[in-house]
Design an enzyme around this catalytic site. Structure first.
Site, PDB file in Angstrom:
ATOM      1  CB  CYS A   1      -2.536  -0.216   8.540  1.00 33.75           C
ATOM      2  SG  CYS A   1      -1.251   1.028   8.671  1.00 33.75           S
TER       3      CYS A   1
ATOM      4  CD  GLU B   1       7.528  -0.011  12.302  1.00 28.32           C
ATOM      5  OE1 GLU B   1       6.544   0.178  11.528  1.00 28.32           O
ATOM      6  OE2 GLU B   1       8.536  -0.417  11.483  1.00 28.32           O
TER       7      GLU B   1
ATOM      8  CG  ASN C   1      -0.372  -0.170   2.572  1.00 33.55           C
ATOM      9  OD1 ASN C   1       0.881  -0.597   2.523  1.00 33.55           O
ATOM     10  ND2 ASN C   1      -1.062   0.182   3.419  1.00 33.55           N
TER      11      ASN C   1
ATOM     12  CD  GLU D   1       1.505  -0.888  11.007  1.00 34.41           C
ATOM     13  OE1 GLU D   1       0.289  -0.984  11.531  1.00 34.41           O
ATOM     14  OE2 GLU D   1       1.839  -0.429  10.007  1.00 34.41           O
TER      15      GLU D   1
HETATM   16  O1  TXE Z   1      -0.790  -8.916   2.866  1.00 39.46           O
HETATM   17  P1  TXE Z   1       0.455  -9.743   3.302  1.00 39.46           P
HETATM   18  P2  TXE Z   1      -1.626  -9.044   1.553  1.00 39.46           P
HETATM   19  C1  TXE Z   1      -4.122  -6.222   5.121  1.00 39.46           C
HETATM   20  C2  TXE Z   1      -5.386  -6.117   4.482  1.00 39.46           C
HETATM   21  C3  TXE Z   1      -5.206  -6.971   3.068  1.00 39.46           C
HETATM   22  C4  TXE Z   1      -4.715  -8.100   3.900  1.00 39.46           C
HETATM   23  C5  TXE Z   1      -3.641  -9.020   3.034  1.00 39.46           C
HETATM   24  O2  TXE Z   1      -6.322  -6.301   5.023  1.00 39.46           O
HETATM   25  O3  TXE Z   1      -6.347  -7.073   2.621  1.00 39.46           O
HETATM   26  O4  TXE Z   1      -3.739  -7.503   4.708  1.00 39.46           O
HETATM   27  O5  TXE Z   1      -3.113  -8.399   2.192  1.00 39.46           O
HETATM   28  C6  TXE Z   1       4.599 -10.945   2.564  1.00 39.46           C
HETATM   29  N1  TXE Z   1       6.007 -14.977   5.281  1.00 39.46           N
HETATM   30  N2  TXE Z   1      -2.965  -5.519   4.845  1.00 39.46           N
HETATM   31  O6  TXE Z   1      -1.982 -10.415   1.169  1.00 39.46           O
HETATM   32  O7  TXE Z   1       0.212 -11.050   2.644  1.00 39.46           O
HETATM   33  C7  TXE Z   1       4.234 -10.421   1.275  1.00 39.46           C
HETATM   34  O8  TXE Z   1       5.029 -10.970   0.326  1.00 39.46           O
HETATM   35  C8  TXE Z   1       6.786 -14.198   5.293  1.00 39.46           C
HETATM   36  C9  TXE Z   1      -2.651  -4.303   5.877  1.00 39.46           C
HETATM   37  O9  TXE Z   1      -1.220  -8.301   0.189  1.00 39.46           O
HETATM   38  O10 TXE Z   1       0.268  -9.554   4.601  1.00 39.46           O
HETATM   39  C10 TXE Z   1       4.341  -9.125   1.563  1.00 39.46           C
HETATM   40  O11 TXE Z   1       5.804  -8.593   1.469  1.00 39.46           O
HETATM   41  N3  TXE Z   1       6.386 -13.089   4.477  1.00 39.46           N
HETATM   42  C11 TXE Z   1      -1.324  -3.789   5.683  1.00 39.46           C
HETATM   43  C12 TXE Z   1       4.021  -8.860   3.023  1.00 39.46           C
HETATM   44  O12 TXE Z   1       4.042  -9.876   3.642  1.00 39.46           O
HETATM   45  C13 TXE Z   1       4.895 -13.161   3.819  1.00 39.46           C
HETATM   46  C14 TXE Z   1      -0.930  -3.507   4.521  1.00 39.46           C
HETATM   47  C15 TXE Z   1       2.690  -8.251   3.251  1.00 39.46           C
HETATM   48  O13 TXE Z   1       1.653  -9.234   2.477  1.00 39.46           O
HETATM   49  C16 TXE Z   1       4.084 -14.353   4.117  1.00 39.46           C
HETATM   50  C17 TXE Z   1      -0.976  -4.416   3.620  1.00 39.46           C
HETATM   51  C18 TXE Z   1       4.696 -15.271   4.856  1.00 39.46           C
HETATM   52  N4  TXE Z   1       4.118 -16.640   4.769  1.00 39.46           N
HETATM   53  C19 TXE Z   1      -2.089  -5.303   3.642  1.00 39.46           C
HETATM   54  N5  TXE Z   1       2.995 -14.023   3.420  1.00 39.46           N
HETATM   55  C20 TXE Z   1      -0.915  -2.777   6.714  1.00 39.46           C
HETATM   56  N6  TXE Z   1      -1.051  -2.903   7.973  1.00 39.46           N
HETATM   57  O14 TXE Z   1      -0.983  -1.588   6.265  1.00 39.46           O
HETATM   58  C21 TXE Z   1       3.190 -13.115   2.747  1.00 39.46           C
HETATM   59  N7  TXE Z   1       4.424 -12.612   3.191  1.00 39.46           N
END
Ligand code: TXE
Length: 485
Positions: A285, A464, A153, A251
């Site tokens: 977020c 953070e 994001n 986070e």
């Molecule tokens: O995030 P992911 P996604 C929330 C939001 C969204 C949901 C899923 O609700 O719909 O999360 O989004 C890496 N081991 N937020 O699926 O999967 C991944 O490659 C290690 C809130 O896109 O959590 C990426 O680099 N890493 C949020 C990072 O984790 C792993 C912002 C985040 O991806 C992994 C984004 C694993 N097993 C989504 N699986 C905020 N807090 O701002 C994935 N990743």
């Protein structure tokens, strides 16, 4: 430099393709076009990066003084600034966010993050504890190899927020950006390289979360993990890291309330609530996706918010006057639309939006969705308590301050809140009662980089920002010296 359209890893000071030769497509969400090819990292690539990081900690990087590392961060900030317009374009293309937001928020913040942590580290004071017969002072040492895992994001904004304090405290970094938004991470690697970072101090591995991300979290030689992303992923990261006692900062998601009292500055509150609901297409977020409004102004307030949402210009992210761009992907839009359907099933009324806009080619293949306001839902239903992470806000009336607080706290998340009132006593009372890591009063997303940033409950672990980041990215060693008589 990496070749145009190619997004290789950056390991040990060199750009390198994936060991097993597999690549992923990088898709532009606003048009569906393929922007380039991303290296699909596996354990082997991650392992090479971790080995390079370990070697840096045994090599010249270990001899760099704090002042030299702070100068490096300033040089990186200058490098980002020199490429600001290009980076804003890359970020807008990769995420679907408006060029205006990328230009005014994402890239300037990345510059500020490196400058801020350079200054914060230079000016930090150490701990000193005196005893009658001894003195204690506390050394701050690098944690070692640190994994930085970041979402889509705010790609460069969040990667720089972690990279700057990690480098300035002398760690060796292995970064894994989101596979959906790799472009500015590769540009950052180029900038760090040109700024003169020694080989292995910063490494970048691209790839899928379940492959490269998981391999990084599992790697026995990674000493700390700083993760920003979804709560479900965060739970998996925590479970994997715990048996190794890795230092962990998480986070995660939010379902943040905007509390509007009848005595607020009405215009400012409408403006603030709309910004909190729809900034970055609701994909921050901190977004205020639950609007709690005192019943006496509910109708008037909701009507003003709906008016504002309807007037927002949605479309080509590259046009300067566009206010809302595309969501991150078709899959993500499907998920958000699923919640709009759920809202109807749960008895809600779609007061505006909820539909795909009609846009000319090639934007007709983009993941756009109109800003959506939903009324008539109970505050404890799924739509009103689960993170949607899109341009959808639900509105709920309340009668008393206590009821507003109970509704605000009635979710499993606890990241942030905003409170809109002219009554100072109420502002302090409500702020203290909210179960969130951050509260804004009569504003939203007003950030000072020194303050603690993070959440409670399922929004994360740790803080953070400022000294909180410097402490996370360092280990304390206390030295107790007996006074000689
Ligand atoms: O995030 P992911 P996604 C929330 C939001 C969204 C949901 C899923 O609700 O719909 O999360 O989004 C890496 N081991 N937020 O699926 O999967 C991944 O490659 C290690 C809130 O896109 O959590 C990426 O680099 N890493 C949020 C990072 O984790 C792993 C912002 C985040 O991806 C992994 C984004 C694993 N097993 C989504 N699986 C905020 N807090 O701002 C994935 N990743």
């Amino acid at each position: 430099m990496s070749a145009p359209g190619q997004l290789p890893h950056y390991i040990g000071g060199e750009f390198a393709g994936p060991v097993d030769g597999a690549w992923l497509d990088d898709i532009q969400p606003a048009t569906g076009a393929v922007l380039g090819r991303i290296a699909r990292g596996t354990f082997q690539d991650v392992n090479r990066a971790v080995e390079a990081a370990k070697a840096a900690l045994q090599g010249p990087w270990a001899g760099w003084t704090l002042a030299q590392r702070a100068d490096l961060c300033d040089a990186i900030a200058n490098g980002i600034e020199a490429r600001a317009e290009e980076l804003a374009r890359l970020e807008s293309q990769d995420t679907g966010k408006t060029i205006t937001m990328a230009r005014n928020v994402d890239i300037p913040r990345a510059v500020a993050n490196f400058r801020f942590f350079a200054g914060a580290a230079r000016h930090q004071s150490g701990d000193f504890f005196e005893m009658p017969d001894a003195i204690n002072y506390t050394l701050r040492k690098p944690v070692g190899v640190v994994a930085l895992i970041t979402p889509w994001n705010l790609p460069l904004y969040l990667l720089s927020w972690k990279t700057a304090p990690a480098l300035v405290m002398g760690n060796a970094v292995v970064a894994k950006p989101s596979e959906l938004t790799p472009m500015t991470a590769t540009a950052l690697a180029e900038i760090i390289h040109e700024a003169g970072a020694p080989a292995g101090a910063f490494n970048l591995v691209h790839g899928l979360g379940g492959e490269a991300g998981q391999a990084l979290v599992e790697h026995a030689d990674v000493n700390a993990i700083s993760f920003t992303g979804g709560t479900t992923t965060g739970r998996m990261v925590a479970a994997t890291a715990a048996p190794h006692f890795k230092k962990l900062s998480l986070e995660l998601g939010g379902k943040n309330p905007t509390l509007v009292f009848a005595d607020c500055d009405f215009e400012a509150a409408v403006e603030g609530a709309a910004r909190a609901a729809f900034l970055n297409q609701g994909q921050v977020c901190l977004c205020g996706s639950r609007l709690l409004v005192e019943r006496s102004i509910e109708n008037e307030f909701t009507a003003a918010l709906v008016e504002k949402a309807k007037s927002m210009r949605l479309g080509d992210p590259d046009a300067e006057d566009t206010q809302l761009g595309s969501l991150i992907s078709q899959d993500h839009r499907d998920k958000v639309e699923g919640y709009v359907r759920l809202a109807r099933e749960e008895g809600g009324t779609i007061l505006c939006g909820g539909e795909r806009p009609s846009l000319p080619a090639p934007l007709d293949r983009g993941a756009f969705l109109q800003p959506t306001v939903v009324g008539g839902l109970p505050s404890d239903c799924r739509t009103a308590t689960e993170e949607i992470f899109g341009p959808v806000v639900t509105v709920h009336p309340f009668d008393t301050e206590a009821q507003a607080i109970a509704m605000a706290n009635g979710v499993r998340y606890g990241l942030s809140a905003s409170v809109w009132t002219r009554d100072l006593g109420r502002a302090h009372r409500v702020s203290a009662a909210l179960q969130t890591g951050m509260v804004w009063v009569n504003t939203w997303l007003h950030r000072d980089l020194r303050v603690p940033f993070g959440g409670v409950k399922e929004s994360g672990v740790g803080r953070e920002g400022g000294r909180y980041s410097l402490e996370f990215f360092s280990e304390a060693t206390n030295v107790c010296v007996k006074k000689t008589p």
